[in-house]
Design an enzyme around this catalytic site. Sequence first.
Site, PDB file in Angstrom:
ATOM      1  N   HIS A  38       0.884  -1.126  -0.031  1.00 28.46           N
ATOM      2  CA  HIS A  38      -0.128  -0.042  -0.068  1.00 28.46           C
ATOM      3  C   HIS A  38       0.891   1.241   0.119  1.00 28.46           C
ATOM      4  CE1 HIS A  38      -2.690   2.891   1.939  1.00 28.46           C
ATOM      5  NE2 HIS A  38      -3.347   2.457   0.768  1.00 28.46           N
TER       6      HIS A  38
ATOM      7  N   GLU B 198       0.143  -0.374  -4.785  1.00 30.98           N
ATOM      8  CA  GLU B 198      -0.913   0.421  -4.976  1.00 30.98           C
ATOM      9  C   GLU B 198      -0.457   1.622  -4.669  1.00 30.98           C
ATOM     10  OE1 GLU B 198      -3.784   3.362  -3.498  1.00 30.98           O
ATOM     11  OE2 GLU B 198      -2.281   2.479  -2.137  1.00 30.98           O
TER      12      GLU B 198
ATOM     13  N   ASP C  16      -1.264   6.387  -5.609  1.00 33.02           N
ATOM     14  CA  ASP C  16      -2.271   7.445  -5.734  1.00 33.02           C
ATOM     15  C   ASP C  16      -1.553   8.439  -6.818  1.00 33.02           C
ATOM     16  OD1 ASP C  16      -3.929   6.730  -3.641  1.00 33.02           O
ATOM     17  OD2 ASP C  16      -2.130   6.926  -2.647  1.00 33.02           O
TER      18      ASP C  16
ATOM     19  N   HIS D 283      -0.618  10.796  -2.401  1.00 30.82           N
ATOM     20  CA  HIS D 283      -1.928  10.401  -1.932  1.00 30.82           C
ATOM     21  C   HIS D 283      -2.684  11.920  -1.663  1.00 30.82           C
ATOM     22  CE1 HIS D 283      -5.063   9.967   0.948  1.00 30.82           C
ATOM     23  NE2 HIS D 283      -5.286   8.685   0.453  1.00 30.82           N
TER      24      HIS D 283
ATOM     25  N   GLU E 235      -4.617   4.392  -8.311  1.00 32.38           N
ATOM     26  CA  GLU E 235      -5.806   5.079  -7.831  1.00 32.38           C
ATOM     27  C   GLU E 235      -5.710   6.429  -8.380  1.00 32.38           C
ATOM     28  OE1 GLU E 235      -8.136   6.345  -3.783  1.00 32.38           O
ATOM     29  OE2 GLU E 235      -7.071   4.634  -3.822  1.00 32.38           O
TER      30      GLU E 235
END
Length: 136
Positions: A9, A36, A38, A51, A111
């Site tokens: 993450h 993962e 952002d 993020h 994301e």
Amino acid sequence: MSQPLIIGHRGAAAVAPENTLAAFETAIRAGADGVEFDVRLTRDGVPVVIHDNSLRRTGGVRRRVDDMTFNELSEIDVGSWFGPEFSNQRVPSLAQLFELFESNNLILYLEMKGKQTRLAEECCRLIEEHRLKNRV
């Protein structure tokens, strides 16, 4: 029974500053199946891996990512809040992240932060350019 996937993450955010190349390199070395991360757009339209919508928490700067150019953003240290050994970490561009993952087959969970058509277009363009369509 198959094994569950191990997904880092924001890279390996427990042991390196989130969404930095150090965090992603650590996840790779630790044997993660994927990461993962952002993505947001800078003022000049560069997709960057971060993020939060501002640099307040990770960079100590009260400015929004979308109000800064990529060059301005690249000057901000986003690692030393985590520890002095990470003081040279910068917000990576999506292209820089993709370059790091060209030498392996890990899964990439992208994301998009925000509802911008331009962000989606730029992400898709870079995915195609780096030939990562089957991994993102």
